[in-house]
Design a protein around this motif. Sequence first.
Motif, PDB file in Angstrom:
ATOM      1  N   PHE A 286       0.715  -1.265   0.051  1.00  0.00           N
ATOM      2  CA  PHE A 286      -0.113  -0.029   0.079  1.00  0.00           C
ATOM      3  C   PHE A 286       0.856   1.106   0.024  1.00  0.00           C
ATOM      4  O   PHE A 286       0.190   2.563   0.088  1.00  0.00           O
ATOM      5  CB  PHE A 286      -0.999  -0.116   1.078  1.00  0.00           C
ATOM      6  CG  PHE A 286      -1.879  -0.917   1.035  1.00  0.00           C
ATOM      7  CD1 PHE A 286      -3.178  -0.839   0.041  1.00  0.00           C
ATOM      8  CD2 PHE A 286      -2.189  -2.210   1.874  1.00  0.00           C
ATOM      9  CE1 PHE A 286      -3.999  -1.897   0.189  1.00  0.00           C
ATOM     10  CE2 PHE A 286      -3.249  -3.380   1.735  1.00  0.00           C
ATOM     11  CZ  PHE A 286      -4.060  -2.845   0.793  1.00  0.00           C
ATOM     12  N   THR A 287       2.139   1.245  -0.318  1.00  0.00           N
ATOM     13  CA  THR A 287       2.968   2.445  -0.396  1.00  0.00           C
ATOM     14  C   THR A 287       3.986   2.131  -1.506  1.00  0.00           C
ATOM     15  O   THR A 287       3.963   0.817  -1.845  1.00  0.00           O
ATOM     16  CB  THR A 287       3.807   2.541   0.974  1.00  0.00           C
ATOM     17  OG1 THR A 287       4.911   1.776   1.222  1.00  0.00           O
ATOM     18  CG2 THR A 287       2.947   2.499   2.224  1.00  0.00           C
TER      19      THR A 287
ATOM     20  N   ASN B 265      -2.921  -0.924  10.153  1.00  0.00           N
ATOM     21  CA  ASN B 265      -3.510   0.747   9.996  1.00  0.00           C
ATOM     22  C   ASN B 265      -2.731   1.586   9.437  1.00  0.00           C
ATOM     23  O   ASN B 265      -3.043   2.394   8.883  1.00  0.00           O
ATOM     24  CB  ASN B 265      -4.113   0.991  11.477  1.00  0.00           C
ATOM     25  CG  ASN B 265      -5.519   0.367  11.721  1.00  0.00           C
ATOM     26  OD1 ASN B 265      -6.225   1.071  11.562  1.00  0.00           O
ATOM     27  ND2 ASN B 265      -5.552  -0.695  12.360  1.00  0.00           N
ATOM     28  N   MET B 266      -1.297   1.303   9.890  1.00  0.00           N
ATOM     29  CA  MET B 266      -0.427   2.167   9.185  1.00  0.00           C
ATOM     30  C   MET B 266      -0.243   2.095   7.800  1.00  0.00           C
ATOM     31  O   MET B 266      -0.259   3.186   7.337  1.00  0.00           O
ATOM     32  CB  MET B 266       1.192   1.764   9.832  1.00  0.00           C
ATOM     33  CG  MET B 266       2.223   2.877   9.548  1.00  0.00           C
ATOM     34  SD  MET B 266       3.819   2.175  10.407  1.00  0.00           S
ATOM     35  CE  MET B 266       3.282   2.499  12.143  1.00  0.00           C
TER      36      MET B 266
ATOM     37  N   LEU C 270      -1.214   5.216   5.154  1.00  0.00           N
ATOM     38  CA  LEU C 270      -0.245   5.707   4.277  1.00  0.00           C
ATOM     39  C   LEU C 270      -0.623   5.601   2.803  1.00  0.00           C
ATOM     40  O   LEU C 270      -0.592   6.309   1.969  1.00  0.00           O
ATOM     41  CB  LEU C 270       0.996   4.842   4.486  1.00  0.00           C
ATOM     42  CG  LEU C 270       2.034   5.361   5.644  1.00  0.00           C
ATOM     43  CD1 LEU C 270       2.984   4.474   5.883  1.00  0.00           C
ATOM     44  CD2 LEU C 270       2.676   6.771   5.399  1.00  0.00           C
ATOM     45  N   GLY C 271      -1.534   4.428   2.507  1.00  0.00           N
ATOM     46  CA  GLY C 271      -2.138   4.225   1.235  1.00  0.00           C
ATOM     47  C   GLY C 271      -2.858   5.138   1.047  1.00  0.00           C
ATOM     48  O   GLY C 271      -3.110   5.536  -0.380  1.00  0.00           O
TER      49      GLY C 271
ATOM     50  N   GLY D  29      -3.179   7.758  -2.171  1.00  0.00           N
ATOM     51  CA  GLY D  29      -3.970   7.463  -3.253  1.00  0.00           C
ATOM     52  C   GLY D  29      -3.969   6.303  -3.764  1.00  0.00           C
ATOM     53  O   GLY D  29      -4.374   6.131  -4.849  1.00  0.00           O
ATOM     54  N   VAL D  30      -3.313   5.197  -3.124  1.00  0.00           N
ATOM     55  CA  VAL D  30      -3.203   3.892  -3.711  1.00  0.00           C
ATOM     56  C   VAL D  30      -4.508   3.237  -3.858  1.00  0.00           C
ATOM     57  O   VAL D  30      -5.349   3.306  -2.944  1.00  0.00           O
ATOM     58  CB  VAL D  30      -2.205   2.915  -2.740  1.00  0.00           C
ATOM     59  CG1 VAL D  30      -2.047   1.559  -3.152  1.00  0.00           C
ATOM     60  CG2 VAL D  30      -0.735   3.637  -2.670  1.00  0.00           C
ATOM     61  N   GLU D  31      -4.570   2.421  -4.894  1.00  0.00           N
ATOM     62  CA  GLU D  31      -5.812   1.962  -5.257  1.00  0.00           C
ATOM     63  C   GLU D  31      -6.186   0.773  -4.232  1.00  0.00           C
ATOM     64  O   GLU D  31      -5.175   0.030  -3.767  1.00  0.00           O
ATOM     65  CB  GLU D  31      -5.854   1.160  -6.473  1.00  0.00           C
ATOM     66  CG  GLU D  31      -7.217   0.433  -7.124  1.00  0.00           C
ATOM     67  CD  GLU D  31      -6.769  -0.290  -8.402  1.00  0.00           C
ATOM     68  OE1 GLU D  31      -7.845  -0.806  -8.909  1.00  0.00           O
ATOM     69  OE2 GLU D  31      -5.752  -0.034  -8.868  1.00  0.00           O
ATOM     70  N   ASP D  32      -7.330   0.781  -3.631  1.00  0.00           N
ATOM     71  CA  ASP D  32      -7.695  -0.333  -2.744  1.00  0.00           C
ATOM     72  C   ASP D  32      -7.413  -0.030  -1.307  1.00  0.00           C
ATOM     73  O   ASP D  32      -7.666  -0.901  -0.280  1.00  0.00           O
ATOM     74  CB  ASP D  32      -7.432  -1.634  -3.084  1.00  0.00           C
ATOM     75  CG  ASP D  32      -7.993  -2.401  -4.420  1.00  0.00           C
ATOM     76  OD1 ASP D  32      -9.163  -2.027  -4.694  1.00  0.00           O
ATOM     77  OD2 ASP D  32      -7.259  -3.063  -5.022  1.00  0.00           O
TER      78      ASP D  32
END
Length: 301
Positions: free
Chosen positions: A65-66, A162-163, A167-168, A172-175
Amino acid sequence: MSNRPRMFYETSETGDRLKDLEIYLETHLCEVIDHAFKDIEEVQLLGCGTSYHSALLGELYLERFTTLHVQAIPASEFLFQRYGRSIQNGLLVLLSRSGETTEIVRAMREGKARRYRTLALTNNPESTLAREADLRLGLQAGDEKSVVMTKTFNAQVYLLQNMAAELGVMEGVEDAQAFADGIRKVPGLVSGFVRDYAERVFTTAAKFSDIDHFAYLAIGVNYPIVMEAALKLRETSYVAVEPYHALEFRHGPMAMVDRTLCILHVISNGIGADEHLQVAMEMASRGARTLMLSNYPPALK
């Protein structure tokens, strides 16, 4: 209920402790993230034992997610890796229940000497780790008087989830938002699982009480989880148990398969499930006794 081990009662508290952590993170997480991750390019997640297994899961979630480069390693290994090179835009995330583990404290001090920023995730706000790290977050796991790191493992993983989600969403990371919404359900799901499956778990354990050699197999995010599960079985039952990546089990370890070995397969309904199921069927045909923990429909037939 009165004959159940204390570890069971502490495990049954996990859902409530995760809810406490969720409330705590609502007021602390964003501020710490803003300071900890500003201008960071590389993240090292450090832990010992159970905390290292949590770090491995954190690596998977943060990588997903990052856009950061993330690596989980044992705290003791950090002391000797990369010839002690310094880094200008690196973050050390240090996981420890007590905050006093010798290797993790040494790694923090070594990291600060190498110019890493340091973030402590600990259950002890008065610990050396919490006092000396640049930033800190509490785990809110409460006391553990049976086998330590039962509630703490779940708290560490939940915090790291959660972190990664926060951050995601910020990137603006998808999902990422869907993941963030999903993990908010975890405290309630954990409480429900312990309540609904306790009798079944104890009955199943009794059926395999004659076994003194286990292998735990999984892939993806389930792999660090079976590493931790194997550690817990060793600590509580003093039996031989070995965790493996499911597909790696074919490369040597399957030579030990016979009726004296019980293999626990943890298979989630997703990527790689069919390949893991093929391994499970192959090992069963070689004589292994089999336990299946899965939500993958073909594995439950």
